[in-house]
Design a protein around this motif. Structure first.
Motif, PDB file in Angstrom:
ATOM      1  N   ALA A   1     -14.585  17.178  71.386  1.00  0.00           N
ATOM      2  CA  ALA A   1     -13.653  15.877  71.379  1.00  0.00           C
ATOM      3  C   ALA A   1     -12.306  16.660  71.225  1.00  0.00           C
ATOM      4  N   MET A   2     -11.417  16.149  72.197  1.00  0.00           N
ATOM      5  CA  MET A   2     -10.003  16.751  72.364  1.00  0.00           C
ATOM      6  C   MET A   2      -8.871  15.864  72.306  1.00  0.00           C
ATOM      7  N   SER A   3      -8.062  15.998  71.724  1.00  0.00           N
ATOM      8  CA  SER A   3      -6.807  15.207  71.432  1.00  0.00           C
ATOM      9  C   SER A   3      -5.596  16.129  72.162  1.00  0.00           C
ATOM     10  N   ARG A   4      -4.549  15.422  72.370  1.00  0.00           N
ATOM     11  CA  ARG A   4      -3.321  16.259  72.686  1.00  0.00           C
ATOM     12  C   ARG A   4      -3.151  17.680  72.026  1.00  0.00           C
ATOM     13  N   ARG A   5      -3.239  17.904  70.786  1.00  0.00           N
ATOM     14  CA  ARG A   5      -3.051  19.004  70.298  1.00  0.00           C
ATOM     15  C   ARG A   5      -3.902  19.773  69.611  1.00  0.00           C
ATOM     16  N   PHE A   6      -5.044  19.348  69.789  1.00  0.00           N
ATOM     17  CA  PHE A   6      -6.234  20.319  69.192  1.00  0.00           C
ATOM     18  C   PHE A   6      -7.619  19.713  69.816  1.00  0.00           C
ATOM     19  N   GLY A   7      -8.696  20.423  69.700  1.00  0.00           N
ATOM     20  CA  GLY A   7      -9.915  19.900  70.251  1.00  0.00           C
ATOM     21  C   GLY A   7     -11.049  20.460  69.119  1.00  0.00           C
ATOM     22  N   ARG A   8     -12.297  20.128  69.198  1.00  0.00           N
ATOM     23  CA  ARG A   8     -13.521  20.761  68.458  1.00  0.00           C
ATOM     24  C   ARG A   8     -14.606  20.538  69.235  1.00  0.00           C
ATOM     25  N   PHE A   9     -15.502  21.486  68.815  1.00  0.00           N
ATOM     26  CA  PHE A   9     -16.913  21.257  69.239  1.00  0.00           C
ATOM     27  C   PHE A   9     -17.699  20.606  68.075  1.00  0.00           C
ATOM     28  N   GLU A  10     -18.461  19.660  68.397  1.00  0.00           N
ATOM     29  CA  GLU A  10     -19.392  19.008  67.153  1.00  0.00           C
ATOM     30  C   GLU A  10     -20.681  18.798  67.751  1.00  0.00           C
ATOM     31  N   VAL A  11     -21.394  19.136  66.737  1.00  0.00           N
ATOM     32  CA  VAL A  11     -22.940  18.540  66.838  1.00  0.00           C
ATOM     33  C   VAL A  11     -23.201  17.598  65.739  1.00  0.00           C
ATOM     34  N   ALA A  12     -23.694  16.459  66.301  1.00  0.00           N
ATOM     35  CA  ALA A  12     -24.083  15.609  65.082  1.00  0.00           C
ATOM     36  C   ALA A  12     -25.398  15.015  65.047  1.00  0.00           C
ATOM     37  N   ALA A  13     -26.170  14.773  63.872  1.00  0.00           N
ATOM     38  CA  ALA A  13     -27.604  14.305  63.783  1.00  0.00           C
ATOM     39  C   ALA A  13     -27.801  13.919  62.416  1.00  0.00           C
ATOM     40  N   GLY A  14     -28.850  12.939  62.601  1.00  0.00           N
ATOM     41  CA  GLY A  14     -29.620  12.629  61.243  1.00  0.00           C
ATOM     42  C   GLY A  14     -31.002  13.263  61.336  1.00  0.00           C
ATOM     43  N   VAL A  15     -31.351  14.079  60.573  1.00  0.00           N
ATOM     44  CA  VAL A  15     -32.708  14.823  60.536  1.00  0.00           C
ATOM     45  C   VAL A  15     -33.305  14.643  59.153  1.00  0.00           C
ATOM     46  N   GLN A  16     -34.724  14.444  59.437  1.00  0.00           N
ATOM     47  CA  GLN A  16     -35.751  14.000  58.164  1.00  0.00           C
ATOM     48  C   GLN A  16     -35.297  15.046  57.204  1.00  0.00           C
ATOM     49  N   THR A  17     -35.189  14.967  55.793  1.00  0.00           N
ATOM     50  CA  THR A  17     -35.280  15.800  54.941  1.00  0.00           C
ATOM     51  C   THR A  17     -35.777  16.896  54.909  1.00  0.00           C
ATOM     52  N   ALA A  18     -37.098  16.783  54.746  1.00  0.00           N
ATOM     53  CA  ALA A  18     -38.042  17.896  54.894  1.00  0.00           C
ATOM     54  C   ALA A  18     -37.936  18.943  55.977  1.00  0.00           C
ATOM     55  N   VAL A  19     -37.465  18.464  57.075  1.00  0.00           N
ATOM     56  CA  VAL A  19     -37.288  19.585  58.047  1.00  0.00           C
ATOM     57  C   VAL A  19     -35.562  19.918  58.319  1.00  0.00           C
TER      58      VAL A  19
ATOM     59  N   ILE B   1     -32.895  20.322  49.344  1.00  0.00           N
ATOM     60  CA  ILE B   1     -32.692  21.163  50.385  1.00  0.00           C
ATOM     61  C   ILE B   1     -32.225  22.600  50.059  1.00  0.00           C
ATOM     62  N   ARG B   2     -31.420  22.776  48.813  1.00  0.00           N
ATOM     63  CA  ARG B   2     -30.562  23.731  48.627  1.00  0.00           C
ATOM     64  C   ARG B   2     -31.266  25.184  48.432  1.00  0.00           C
ATOM     65  N   ASP B   3     -32.186  25.177  47.917  1.00  0.00           N
ATOM     66  CA  ASP B   3     -32.974  26.542  47.779  1.00  0.00           C
ATOM     67  C   ASP B   3     -33.256  26.887  49.182  1.00  0.00           C
ATOM     68  N   GLU B   4     -33.907  25.969  49.927  1.00  0.00           N
ATOM     69  CA  GLU B   4     -34.536  26.431  51.366  1.00  0.00           C
ATOM     70  C   GLU B   4     -33.357  27.025  52.117  1.00  0.00           C
ATOM     71  N   LEU B   5     -32.218  26.357  52.090  1.00  0.00           N
ATOM     72  CA  LEU B   5     -31.000  26.548  52.803  1.00  0.00           C
ATOM     73  C   LEU B   5     -30.430  27.963  52.651  1.00  0.00           C
ATOM     74  N   VAL B   6     -30.347  28.186  51.178  1.00  0.00           N
ATOM     75  CA  VAL B   6     -29.921  29.523  50.705  1.00  0.00           C
ATOM     76  C   VAL B   6     -30.817  30.548  51.163  1.00  0.00           C
ATOM     77  N   ALA B   7     -32.247  30.300  51.108  1.00  0.00           N
ATOM     78  CA  ALA B   7     -32.963  31.271  51.364  1.00  0.00           C
ATOM     79  C   ALA B   7     -32.961  31.763  53.066  1.00  0.00           C
ATOM     80  N   ALA B   8     -32.784  30.793  53.913  1.00  0.00           N
ATOM     81  CA  ALA B   8     -32.666  30.721  55.231  1.00  0.00           C
ATOM     82  C   ALA B   8     -31.510  31.841  55.551  1.00  0.00           C
ATOM     83  N   ASP B   9     -30.471  31.959  55.006  1.00  0.00           N
ATOM     84  CA  ASP B   9     -29.552  32.887  55.186  1.00  0.00           C
ATOM     85  C   ASP B   9     -28.729  32.941  56.277  1.00  0.00           C
ATOM     86  N   LEU B  10     -28.394  31.556  56.581  1.00  0.00           N
ATOM     87  CA  LEU B  10     -27.679  31.273  57.720  1.00  0.00           C
ATOM     88  C   LEU B  10     -26.046  31.464  57.585  1.00  0.00           C
ATOM     89  N   GLY B  11     -25.602  31.642  56.379  1.00  0.00           N
ATOM     90  CA  GLY B  11     -24.248  31.660  56.177  1.00  0.00           C
ATOM     91  C   GLY B  11     -24.096  31.336  54.743  1.00  0.00           C
TER      92      GLY B  11
END
Lengths: 448, 445
Positions: free
Chosen positions: A311-329, A431-441
Motif C-alpha cells: 500500500a503506497m501513498s505520496r510519502r511512504f509505503g508498506r508491505f502487509e499481509v492480512a488474514a484471519g486464521v483459526q485460533t488453533a493453527v 496462543i502465547r506459549d506456542e508462539l514464544v516456543a516457535a522462536d520466530l522473534g
C-alpha cells in the motif's frame, strides 16, 4: 462425450482505451472530466490537498470529525433540510479522508449532478459548524470508533502502524485517529482545519456522459468563493526496516480466530519499482492462486482467505499481509506465511505465476473500470501522484512487458522477511506459549 | 433548490435482451452492450439453502466452494488461474433461494468462460475428491468463524431467520449452516447434490456486455448443448406461509458487543410482488439515509440512536414472505428499553402519519440511483437478468421493477405498514453488552 475437452483460444482483443479526458480551468480551479457515454449515473469528486497528515499531534481524527460535521447544516439550511435536498436528487454525498487528501464524492443521475455538486460545495465551503453540533459529532465519532475497534482488525492495524512508523509520529497513528485522540478534538481544531485547508479550490473530477454534463458550470459550483495557491509536496519518509523480527500480541479473549497483520515499510507510490513490486506482490499474495492463498487456504484450510500487498501513498509505503486464521493453527499459519515471503524474496517468481499476474493486472484495468465511480477513483490517482493523462495505457503496457528478472529483483529488494513486524490479535491465553516456543522473534504484548 | 418530483421512467432496463432455450432446457439470456470491451458470464442455479434437508445445513454453500476446485477437463486450481490469468474477476454466492456464479472477462475470453462453466456444470463429479471436500470444509468453517462468530452482532442474521420462520420452513436455517452439519458432510452427498440440481434445465445462463446474441447462442449450444437434463429435480420443502406472523417473538443475547443493539424484523411479502415493492419504498422512507424517518427522529431528533448504525432494509427473498429488518444501536447512556420504545413509535407512525409527498419522492430518488448503480456494470446487469429469468420466468421483466417502485403511492406504503409491521407480528432481537447486564452507564474500556 458431452463436454468439449479442449480449452478454447481467445478471440481478437479490442485495443485498450481509457475514457477521453477533458480539462477546464475555471474560477481558480481545475476540472478533469472523463467521457462515459450512455451511463445513467455520473460521479464527481472534489479533491483537496488536506489529508490526515495535516492534523495536529494528539488530535488525530480532526479531519474525520470535520467530514462528518459537513452535513450538520450549512450557512443556508439546517441539517434536516440539507439531507432532504440532497437525497431528493438521489444523490450520494461521501466526504472522506486519507493520508494524502480530503475527498468529497458525489454521485447522482446525470441530470441531477450539477445540483448535487452545488449542494456538496455548499457543505464543503460554507458549513455551519455550530459548536454544539461539532461536539456532538465528535462524541458520536468516539462511540463509532469504539464500535469499530470491538471488531477484530482495527487494534491490530494500529499496533502494526505504531511499530512501523513510531507511535509518536502522525503516520504511526491510525489514519482516522483512535477513540482517545478523537475525544481530544476540540471545536477550534475542526474550525481551524476547515479554515486552513477546505477553502482552497482543489481539483474537481467528473466521470459521466460529457455530452450533457457542463464541466464549466460544475467547476464554477465547486470553486466559488475559494482562494489560495497549490501546496508544495513534502518529501518521502524513507524506508527504515527492523534489524530483526518482532511479534506483537494483541489480546482478544475468546477469539475463535487470530487476526494477522504482518508487514514492513516500503517505498512511496512514486518509486520506479511500482509495477514490478505490484506484480511480485500479486504472485505472493494478490491473486486467488497466489502463493499465500494457495498454501494457507487451498492446501491447509487454515483461513477463509489471506492477502498480501504493497500500500503506497505520496510519502511512504508498506508491505502487509492480512488474514484471519483459526485460533488453533495460529502458529503453523504464521510459519507458513513467513516461509512464502522468504521464498519469494530469495528465489523470485516463476514465469507461469508472472503470466497470471501480468494478465490479471492488465485485464483489471478494463474489467474493474466500468462505472463512473471507478473512473473518478482512477482520475484521483492521476492527480494525487502527478501522473499523465495517458497513464493507464502506459501502465497496462508495463504490466504486460515487465520481465521476470525485474519482478524477481523487486521481490528481493522490497520484501524483508527478517525485518517483519508480526501483529497477532487473538486469544493470548491460548496462543502465547506456542508462539514464544516457535522462536520466530521477540514476543511483546501490545499496549493498544 | 426544489425537490424534483420522481421522473417517469418507462423501463429500468434500456439495453437489448434476447433469449433462447436449448433442447436440454438451459435458458440463455444475452444483453449486448459494446461500450466497454468486457463481458460477464453469469449462471443462476435454482438451488439454495432452502433445498437443504435437516442435518445438511450449509451444504448448498459448501458445494458452491467445490465448484471452484476443478472439473473433468479443468485441473484443481485451474479455474481461478484461467479466469484471473486472463484478466477476469470472478466469484459466486449462495443464499436461501439460489446459487450464482459469475466472471467478468475481457471480451476476447468469452468462450473460455463458457467452456469453464459448462465443464463444471456437466463434469464436476469425476473431479470431486475427499481431499478437496475436507479442505473446503475447513475453509467454510473459517468463513463461518470470520463472518458470523468472531465479530460483534455477527450472528444476528442466523438468529433472525430462526425467529422469523418456523421450524421446518426452508428459510428457518441460515445458508452458512451449522458446524455439526458441515463436519458430517460426506462426499457421496455432494455427488448426489450435483447430479440432482446442477442440470441445464435448472439453470439460467446470462451473458451481458461485448458479445452478440448470435455468437453467444452458438457457443452455448456448442458447450452446453449436449449436457443431459435431469428428469425430476427435487423441489424445496413447501415454503407456504400465510404472511406476517400472528404472535410476537423475542430473544435477548448477552455477548461481547460494544453497545446495546436492536433488530426488529417482520415477514412481509414475497420479492417480486406489488406488496413487496411497497415494502421496498417503505424501507427507504423509514430507514435509508439521513432524511429518513428513523434518522430524523431517533439519531438527529431524540438522539437516542448512534447515527452510523440506524436503518431499515428488506431482504429480497422470492419464495416466501420476505423479511424487513429495522436496526438501531443505543447511544452511550441510553437504555435499550428507551431505544425500543423509540423504534416502535417511528414504525407505528408509518400507519398513523401518512407518508408525505416529499418523503415519497426522496425515497424514490434514492431507489432510482440504487437501481442504476446496480445495472451500471455488465456484472450487475447479468445477475439481474438471471434473477428475473430464474424467479419470474422472464428476463425482460427486470425492466418493470424500477417503474413499479416509482408507481408506489403513499397509500400503498401505509397499507403495507398496516399489513406487515404490527407489533403482534414483530421479531425483536436484542443484544446487550456482557458488562452491562445490570444497568449500563455507558462507560466502556
Amino acid at each position: 462425450m458431452t463436454l468439449i475437452a479442449t480449452r478454447p483460444d481467445p478471440g481478437q482483443a479490442r485495443p485498450y482505451t481509457f475514457p477521453d479526458l477533458q480539462r477546464v480551468t475555471v474560477a481558480g480551479g481545475t476540472v478533469i472530466g472523463a467521457h462515459l457515454p450512455g451511463q445513467a449515473l455520473a460521479s464527481a469528486m472534489l479533491l483537496l490537498d488536506a489529508g490526515a497528515a495535516r492534523e495536529s499531534a494528539g488530535r488525530e481524527g480532526t479531519a474525520t470529525v470535520l467530514a462528518k460535521s459537513l452535513e450538520e447544516g450549512t450557512a443556508e439550511r439546517d441539517s434536516a433540510a440539507y439531507a432532504i435536498a440532497l437525497e431528493s436528487l438521489g444523490a450520494e454525498f461521501s466526504p472522506g479522508v486519507d493520508w494524502d487528501t480530503f475527498r468529497v464524492g458525489v454521485s447522482a443521475p446525470v441530470p441531477q449532478l450539477l445540483d448535487a455538486v452545488r449542494l456538496a460545495a455548499e457543505a464543503v465551503r460554507t458549513p455551519r459548524l455550530d459548536p454544539a453540533d461539532v461536539n456532538r459529532v465528535r462524541d458520536d465519532e468516539v462511540t463509532a470508533l469504539r464500535m469499530d475497534w470491538a471488531q477484530p482488525g482495527p487494534r491490530a492495524d494500529a499496533a502494526l502502524r505504531a511499530d512501523l512508523f513510531g507511535a509518536a509520529e502522525r503516520f504511526g497513528r491510525p489514519m482516522h485517529g483512535d477513540p482517545a485522540s478523537v475525544a481530544a478534538v476540540e471545536v477550534g481544531d475542526v474550525l481551524a482545519f476547515h479554515q486552513a485547508w477546505l477553502r482552497r479550490p482543489g481539483v474537481l473530477l467528473v466521470a459521466g456522459d460529457l455530452a450533457t454534463l457542463d464541466l464549466e458550470a460544475l467547476g464554477e459550483a465547486a470553486f466559488a468563493g475559494t482562494g489560495g495557491e497549490p501546496l508544495a509536496p513534502e518529501p518521502p519518509l524513507g524506508v527504515p526496516v527492523r534489524a530483526e523480527r518482532r511479534i506483537i500480541l494483541v489480546d482478544r479473549p475468546g477469539s475463535v480466530q487470530s487476526t494477522l497483520r504482518i508487514g514492513h515499510r516500503a517505498p512511496e507510490r512514486a518509486t520506479p519499482d511500482f509495477v514490478a513490486m505490484t506484480l511480485a506482490a500479486t504472485v505472493l499474495g494478490g491473486a486467488f492462486t497466489s502463493r499465500l492463498n494457495h498454501l494457507i487456504r487451498e492446501v491447509k484450510g487454515y483461513s477463509y482467505g489471506i492477502r498480501g500487498a504493497y500500500a503506497m501513498s505520496r510519502r511512504f509505503g508498506r508491505f502487509e499481509v492480512a488474514a484471519g486464521v483459526q485460533t488453533a493453527v495460529t502458529v503453523p499459519a504464521i510459519v507458513d506465511t513467513l516461509g512464502e515471503i522468504a521464498r519469494t524474496e530469495q528465489t523470485g517468481v516463476t514465469e507461469d505465476e508472472l503470466a497470471v499476474a501480468r494478465s490479471w493486472r492488465a485485464g483489471q484495468l478494463s474489467v474493474e473500470m466500468q462505472t463512473p465511480g471507478s473512473i473518478v477513483g482512477a482520475l484521483s490517482t492521476l492527480v494525487v501522484h502527478g501522473l499523465p493523462d495517458d497513464y493507464y495505457a502506459t501502465l497496462r503496457r508495463q504490466y504486460l512487458e515487465t520481465t521476470l528478472a525485474e519482478v524477481s529483483a523487486a521481490a528481493r529488494a522490497h520484501l524483508r522477511p527478517n525485518g517483519l513486524t508480526l501483529v497477532i490479535e487473538g486469544d493470548a491465553a491460548v496462543i502465547r506459549d506456542e508462539l514464544v516456543a516457535a522462536d520466530l522473534g521477540e514476543v511483546v504484548d501490545s499496549e493498544i | 433548490m426544489t425537490s424534483p418530483s420522481a421522473p417517469v421512467v418507462a423501463t429500468g432496463y434500456p439495453w437489448p435482451i434476447e433469449t433462447t432455450r436449448l433442447d436440454n432446457g438451459l435458458r440463455v439470456v444475452v444483453s449486448e452492450d459494446t461500450t466497454a470491451p468486457v463481458v460477464c458470464v453469469n449462471l443462476w442455479y435454482d438451488v439454495g439453502s432452502r433445498h437443504e434437508p435437516a442435518g445438511q445445513t450449509g451444504f448448498a454453500h459448501l458445494f458452491e466452494h467445490l465448484m471452484f476446485e476443478g472439473s473433468q477437463h479443468v485441473a484443481k486450481t485451474e479455474h481461478m488461474r484461467l479466469v484471473q490469468g486472463n484478466g477476469g474477476s470472478l466469484n459466486a454466492t449462495t443464499n436461501p433461494d439460489r446459487t450464482n456464479y459469475f466472471e467478468t472477462m475481457p471480451a476476447e475470453h468469452l468462450e473460455l468462460a463458457l467452456w469453464l462453466e459448462a465443464d463444471r456444470m456437466g463434469g464436476l463429479v469425476p473431479a470431486l475428491t475427499q481431499e478437496t471436500l475436507d479442505n473446503q470444509r475447513e475453509v467454510v468453517k473459517n468463513e463461518r468463524r470470520q463472518r458470523y462468530e468472531n465479530v460483534p452482532y455477527g450472528d444476528a442474521w442466523l438468529r433472525l431467520l430462526a425467529l422469523l420462520y418456523p421450524e421446518g420452513h426452508p428459510y428457518h436455517h441460515a445458508t452458512i449452516g451449522s458446524m455439526e452439519d458441515l463436519n458430517a458432510a460426506s462426499l457421496d452427498t455432494f455427488k448426489a447434490f450435483h447430479q440432482q440440481y446442477y442440470a441445464p434445465n435448472n439453470a439460467v445462463l446470462t451473458v451481458a456486455g461485448d458479445a452478440s446474441p448470435a455468437e453467444v447462442f452458438a457457443l452455448a449450444e456448442k458447450y452446453f448443448g449436449l449436457l443431459e437434463p435431469v428428469a425430476s429435480i427435487p423441489p424445496a420443502p413447501s415454503p407456504h406461509l400465510p404472511g406476517p406472523a400472528t404472535s410476537p417473538a423475542r430473544e435477548t443475547v448477552t455477548a461481547a458487543v460494544p453497545a446495546p443493539r436492536l433488530y426488529l424484523a417482520h415477514r412481509t411479502h414475497q420479492f417480486g410482488t406489488a406488496g413487496y415493492d411497497a415494502i421496498t419504498v417503505l424501507a427507504a422512507v423509514l430507514g435509508d439515509g439521513r432524511g429518513s424517518r428513523l434518522y430524523q427522529r431517533l439519531a438527529d431528533g431524540a438522539r437516542i440512536a448512534q447515527p452510523d448504525y440506524i436503518g431499515s432494509y428488506g431482504v429480497d427473498l422470492a419464495h416466501a414472505p420476505a423479511p424487513l429488518i429495522i436496526t438501531a444501536t443505543a447511544k452511550d447512556g441510553v437504555s435499550v428499553e428507551t431505544l425500543e420504545e423509540g423504534l416502535s413509535e417511528v414504525i407505528g407512525s408509518l400507519v398513523t402519519e401518512p407518508v408525505t409527498p416529499e418523503e415519497l419522492s426522496r425515497a424514490k430518488a434514492l431507489l432510482t440511483t440504487a437501481w442504476w448503480r446496480q445495472v451500471s456494470t455488465v456484472g450487475g446487469r447479468a445477475d439481474t437478468l438471471s434473477r428475473y429469468a430464474t424467479q419470474f420466468g422472464d428476463a425482460a421483466s427486470a425492466g418493470y421493477r424500477l417503474p413499479q417502485w416509482l408507481a408506489v403511492t403513499a397509500d400503498d406504503v401505509t397499507e403495507a405498514a398496516a399489513y406487515a409491521l404490527q407489533p403482534e407480528s414483530r421479531v425483536t432481537l436484542t443484544y446487550l453488552p456482557e458488562a452491562a447486564e445490570t444497568e449500563s452507564n455507558g462507560e466502556s474500556a
